[in-house]
Structure formats: structure tokens, C-alpha cells
Design a protein around this motif. Sequence first.
Motif, PDB file in Angstrom:
ATOM      1  N   LEU A   4       0.880  -1.157   0.000  1.00 34.80           N
ATOM      2  CA  LEU A   4       0.000   0.000   0.000  1.00 34.80           C
ATOM      3  C   LEU A   4       0.922   1.214   0.000  1.00 34.80           C
ATOM      4  CD1 LEU A   4      -1.429  -2.309   1.933  1.00 34.80           C
ATOM      5  CD2 LEU A   4      -3.148  -0.527   2.211  1.00 34.80           C
ATOM      6  N   VAL A   5       0.823   2.032  -1.026  1.00 36.16           N
ATOM      7  CA  VAL A   5       1.729   3.158  -1.184  1.00 36.16           C
ATOM      8  C   VAL A   5       0.930   4.451  -1.249  1.00 36.16           C
ATOM      9  CG1 VAL A   5       3.536   4.198  -2.568  1.00 36.16           C
ATOM     10  CG2 VAL A   5       3.387   1.696  -2.399  1.00 36.16           C
ATOM     11  N   GLU A   6       1.107   5.267  -0.215  1.00 35.78           N
ATOM     12  CA  GLU A   6       0.429   6.559  -0.170  1.00 35.78           C
ATOM     13  C   GLU A   6       1.263   7.613  -0.902  1.00 35.78           C
ATOM     14  OE1 GLU A   6      -0.201   4.686   4.023  1.00 35.78           O
ATOM     15  OE2 GLU A   6       1.414   4.872   2.543  1.00 35.78           O
ATOM     16  N   SER A   7       0.576   8.567  -1.503  1.00 39.58           N
ATOM     17  CA  SER A   7       1.245   9.687  -2.151  1.00 39.58           C
ATOM     18  C   SER A   7       0.314  10.886  -2.162  1.00 39.58           C
ATOM     19  CB  SER A   7       1.668   9.321  -3.575  1.00 39.58           C
ATOM     20  OG  SER A   7       0.533   9.063  -4.368  1.00 39.58           O
ATOM     21  N   GLY A   8       0.871  12.038  -2.531  1.00 38.47           N
ATOM     22  CA  GLY A   8       0.055  13.239  -2.629  1.00 38.47           C
ATOM     23  C   GLY A   8       0.210  14.202  -1.468  1.00 38.47           C
ATOM     24  N   GLY A   9       0.940  13.798  -0.449  1.00 36.55           N
ATOM     25  CA  GLY A   9       1.154  14.688   0.676  1.00 36.55           C
ATOM     26  C   GLY A   9       2.116  15.810   0.310  1.00 36.55           C
ATOM     27  N   GLY A  10       2.270  16.743   1.244  1.00 35.10           N
ATOM     28  CA  GLY A  10       3.177  17.860   1.013  1.00 35.10           C
ATOM     29  C   GLY A  10       2.851  19.029   1.909  1.00 35.10           C
ATOM     30  N   LEU A  11       3.411  20.177   1.552  1.00 37.90           N
ATOM     31  CA  LEU A  11       3.193  21.408   2.298  1.00 37.90           C
ATOM     32  C   LEU A  11       2.125  22.231   1.589  1.00 37.90           C
ATOM     33  CD1 LEU A  11       4.001  23.495   4.479  1.00 37.90           C
ATOM     34  CD2 LEU A  11       5.753  24.302   2.863  1.00 37.90           C
ATOM     35  N   CYS A  22      -3.781   6.159  -2.432  1.00 41.34           N
ATOM     36  CA  CYS A  22      -3.234   4.926  -1.847  1.00 41.34           C
ATOM     37  C   CYS A  22      -3.330   3.859  -2.925  1.00 41.34           C
ATOM     38  CB  CYS A  22      -4.013   4.544  -0.610  1.00 41.34           C
ATOM     39  SG  CYS A  22      -3.554   2.934   0.096  1.00 41.34           S
ATOM     40  N   VAL A  23      -2.195   3.576  -3.539  1.00 42.08           N
ATOM     41  CA  VAL A  23      -2.149   2.564  -4.596  1.00 42.08           C
ATOM     42  C   VAL A  23      -1.767   1.234  -3.971  1.00 42.08           C
ATOM     43  CG1 VAL A  23      -1.056   1.883  -6.746  1.00 42.08           C
ATOM     44  CG2 VAL A  23      -1.509   4.296  -6.299  1.00 42.08           C
ATOM     45  N   THR A  24      -2.556   0.211  -4.276  1.00 41.93           N
ATOM     46  CA  THR A  24      -2.337  -1.079  -3.625  1.00 41.93           C
ATOM     47  C   THR A  24      -2.015  -2.176  -4.623  1.00 41.93           C
ATOM     48  OG1 THR A  24      -4.597  -1.929  -3.697  1.00 41.93           O
ATOM     49  CG2 THR A  24      -4.079  -0.360  -1.944  1.00 41.93           C
ATOM     50  N   SER A  25      -1.400  -3.244  -4.124  1.00 41.16           N
ATOM     51  CA  SER A  25      -1.129  -4.424  -4.932  1.00 41.16           C
ATOM     52  C   SER A  25      -0.908  -5.598  -4.000  1.00 41.16           C
ATOM     53  CB  SER A  25       0.101  -4.206  -5.821  1.00 41.16           C
ATOM     54  OG  SER A  25       1.244  -3.950  -5.028  1.00 41.16           O
ATOM     55  N   GLY A  26      -1.008  -6.801  -4.553  1.00 39.53           N
ATOM     56  CA  GLY A  26      -0.714  -8.000  -3.788  1.00 39.53           C
ATOM     57  C   GLY A  26      -1.879  -8.593  -3.038  1.00 39.53           C
ATOM     58  N   PHE A  27      -3.059  -8.000  -3.147  1.00 42.05           N
ATOM     59  CA  PHE A  27      -4.256  -8.575  -2.535  1.00 42.05           C
ATOM     60  C   PHE A  27      -5.463  -8.124  -3.359  1.00 42.05           C
ATOM     61  CE2 PHE A  27      -6.031  -4.774  -0.412  1.00 42.05           C
ATOM     62  CZ  PHE A  27      -4.942  -3.928  -0.435  1.00 42.05           C
ATOM     63  N   ILE A  28      -6.603  -8.729  -3.099  1.00 40.04           N
ATOM     64  CA  ILE A  28      -7.799  -8.426  -3.890  1.00 40.04           C
ATOM     65  C   ILE A  28      -8.461  -7.182  -3.307  1.00 40.04           C
ATOM     66  CG2 ILE A  28      -9.965  -9.305  -4.803  1.00 40.04           C
ATOM     67  CD1 ILE A  28      -8.839 -12.128  -4.366  1.00 40.04           C
ATOM     68  N   PHE A  29      -8.085  -6.041  -3.850  1.00 42.02           N
ATOM     69  CA  PHE A  29      -8.503  -4.741  -3.328  1.00 42.02           C
ATOM     70  C   PHE A  29     -10.017  -4.649  -3.163  1.00 42.02           C
ATOM     71  CE2 PHE A  29      -8.018  -0.294  -2.528  1.00 42.02           C
ATOM     72  CZ  PHE A  29      -9.035   0.364  -3.206  1.00 42.02           C
ATOM     73  N   SER A  30     -10.743  -5.177  -4.133  1.00 43.12           N
ATOM     74  CA  SER A  30     -12.199  -5.012  -4.145  1.00 43.12           C
ATOM     75  C   SER A  30     -12.903  -5.797  -3.050  1.00 43.12           C
ATOM     76  CB  SER A  30     -12.759  -5.400  -5.509  1.00 43.12           C
ATOM     77  OG  SER A  30     -12.465  -6.757  -5.784  1.00 43.12           O
ATOM     78  N   THR A  31     -12.169  -6.577  -2.288  1.00 38.12           N
ATOM     79  CA  THR A  31     -12.778  -7.336  -1.185  1.00 38.12           C
ATOM     80  C   THR A  31     -12.386  -6.793   0.184  1.00 38.12           C
ATOM     81  OG1 THR A  31     -10.996  -8.979  -1.049  1.00 38.12           O
ATOM     82  CG2 THR A  31     -12.790  -9.428  -2.604  1.00 38.12           C
ATOM     83  N   TYR A  32     -11.739  -5.646   0.194  1.00 34.07           N
ATOM     84  CA  TYR A  32     -11.274  -5.048   1.443  1.00 34.07           C
ATOM     85  C   TYR A  32     -11.925  -3.694   1.675  1.00 34.07           C
ATOM     86  CZ  TYR A  32      -7.555  -8.461   2.200  1.00 34.07           C
ATOM     87  OH  TYR A  32      -6.863  -9.609   2.456  1.00 34.07           O
ATOM     88  N   ALA A  98      -5.984  -1.368   4.661  1.00 38.74           N
ATOM     89  CA  ALA A  98      -6.935  -2.285   4.053  1.00 38.74           C
ATOM     90  C   ALA A  98      -7.344  -3.302   5.099  1.00 38.74           C
ATOM     91  CB  ALA A  98      -6.303  -2.984   2.858  1.00 38.74           C
ATOM     92  N   THR A  99      -8.635  -3.543   5.243  1.00 38.34           N
ATOM     93  CA  THR A  99      -9.134  -4.479   6.246  1.00 38.34           C
ATOM     94  C   THR A  99     -10.075  -5.487   5.604  1.00 38.34           C
ATOM     95  OG1 THR A  99      -9.062  -2.727   7.913  1.00 38.34           O
ATOM     96  CG2 THR A  99     -10.270  -4.728   8.479  1.00 38.34           C
ATOM     97  N   SER A 100      -9.782  -6.767   5.798  1.00 39.02           N
ATOM     98  CA  SER A 100     -10.641  -7.812   5.254  1.00 39.02           C
ATOM     99  C   SER A 100     -11.885  -7.957   6.112  1.00 39.02           C
ATOM    100  CB  SER A 100      -9.885  -9.134   5.200  1.00 39.02           C
ATOM    101  OG  SER A 100      -9.720  -9.646   6.508  1.00 39.02           O
ATOM    102  N   ARG A 101     -12.893  -8.646   5.608  1.00 37.82           N
ATOM    103  CA  ARG A 101     -14.104  -8.881   6.383  1.00 37.82           C
ATOM    104  C   ARG A 101     -13.808  -9.732   7.612  1.00 37.82           C
ATOM    105  NH1 ARG A 101     -18.921  -6.932   4.135  1.00 37.82           N
ATOM    106  NH2 ARG A 101     -18.210  -4.988   3.227  1.00 37.82           N
ATOM    107  N   GLY A 102     -12.714 -10.461   7.569  1.00 37.80           N
ATOM    108  CA  GLY A 102     -12.304 -11.240   8.727  1.00 37.80           C
ATOM    109  C   GLY A 102     -11.505 -10.443   9.740  1.00 37.80           C
ATOM    110  N   GLY A 103     -11.263  -9.143   9.429  1.00 38.80           N
ATOM    111  CA  GLY A 103     -10.567  -8.276  10.368  1.00 38.80           C
ATOM    112  C   GLY A 103      -9.067  -8.194  10.167  1.00 38.80           C
ATOM    113  N   TYR A 104      -8.547  -8.874   9.163  1.00 37.34           N
ATOM    114  CA  TYR A 104      -7.111  -8.831   8.901  1.00 37.34           C
ATOM    115  C   TYR A 104      -6.785  -7.561   8.138  1.00 37.34           C
ATOM    116  CZ  TYR A 104      -2.445 -10.568   7.887  1.00 37.34           C
ATOM    117  OH  TYR A 104      -1.091 -10.713   7.829  1.00 37.34           O
ATOM    118  N   GLY A 105      -5.673  -6.889   8.546  1.00 39.67           N
ATOM    119  CA  GLY A 105      -5.366  -5.609   7.948  1.00 39.67           C
ATOM    120  C   GLY A 105      -3.949  -5.455   7.454  1.00 39.67           C
ATOM    121  N   PHE A 106      -3.802  -4.554   6.448  1.00 43.71           N
ATOM    122  CA  PHE A 106      -2.492  -4.173   5.929  1.00 43.71           C
ATOM    123  C   PHE A 106      -2.400  -2.652   6.009  1.00 43.71           C
ATOM    124  CE2 PHE A 106      -1.985  -8.358   4.455  1.00 43.71           C
ATOM    125  CZ  PHE A 106      -3.030  -8.735   3.628  1.00 43.71           C
ATOM    126  N   TRP A 107      -1.206  -2.167   6.327  1.00 44.20           N
ATOM    127  CA  TRP A 107      -0.969  -0.720   6.432  1.00 44.20           C
ATOM    128  C   TRP A 107       0.018  -0.247   5.382  1.00 44.20           C
ATOM    129  CZ3 TRP A 107      -3.261   2.636   9.887  1.00 44.20           C
ATOM    130  CH2 TRP A 107      -3.944   2.079  10.961  1.00 44.20           C
TER     131      TRP A 107
END
Length: 117
Positions: A4-11, A22-32, A98-107
Amino acid sequence: QVQLVESGGGLVQPGGSLRLSCVTSGFIFSTYDMTWYRQAPGKMRELVATISITGRSTGYGDSVKGRFTISRDNAKNTMYLQMNSLNPEDTAVYYCKATSRGGYGFWGQGTQVTVSS
């Protein structure tokens, strides 16, 4: 692997706007369910906004209601946070989760937002 890669921040000046991604990869985004959190120096991490799997249901922290808008694009595996009318109290590191319906999360690793004149 999961990313999960955040971008767009700044001053930005008070009253200004930013759009975080927040661009994501490696999991099924549409189920989280997806959530933005933030953490200011010396403070607890707080929930900013959350969005359901389909995007039909959203929720916001009291301090950002009416100013921030969360959205997602399941075709692009990406979540967004449009932030308007920013003030110095919005200064923080912003994280996506990202949080699954089972409560598992990625930051994600976070992106710094600084609101200052």
C-alpha cells in the motif's frame, strides 16, 4: 507481496487542498474495506475516513466531516482522499489501511501532510 503506497502529501497553506492516493497491490482490493488514518506528533493515531468494499458506504471523523471526501476505484486498486479547507490541525502523517471482512489488515507507510503559512 502486499503493498500500500500513499502519495500526494506535502506542504500546503491554510485553506488549501490536497488529494492523497493509496495505490495497492498483492491482494484483492475489491474485497477489502479501506480506511485513512492520521497521526500527528505526540498524538494517537485517529481515523479520518473509511469506505466500504463497493464504495457505497463512507464514514468520517468529526474533525474532517464536510471538508474531506474518501473514494475508491476498484478497477485501479486505488483509494483517494480529497482534502479541502485544510488547517494546521490537519498536519499529520496520513496512512491507508486495508481491512478484510475477517478483520485482517495491511498498512501503508504513510505520507506527510503539513499545513502551514
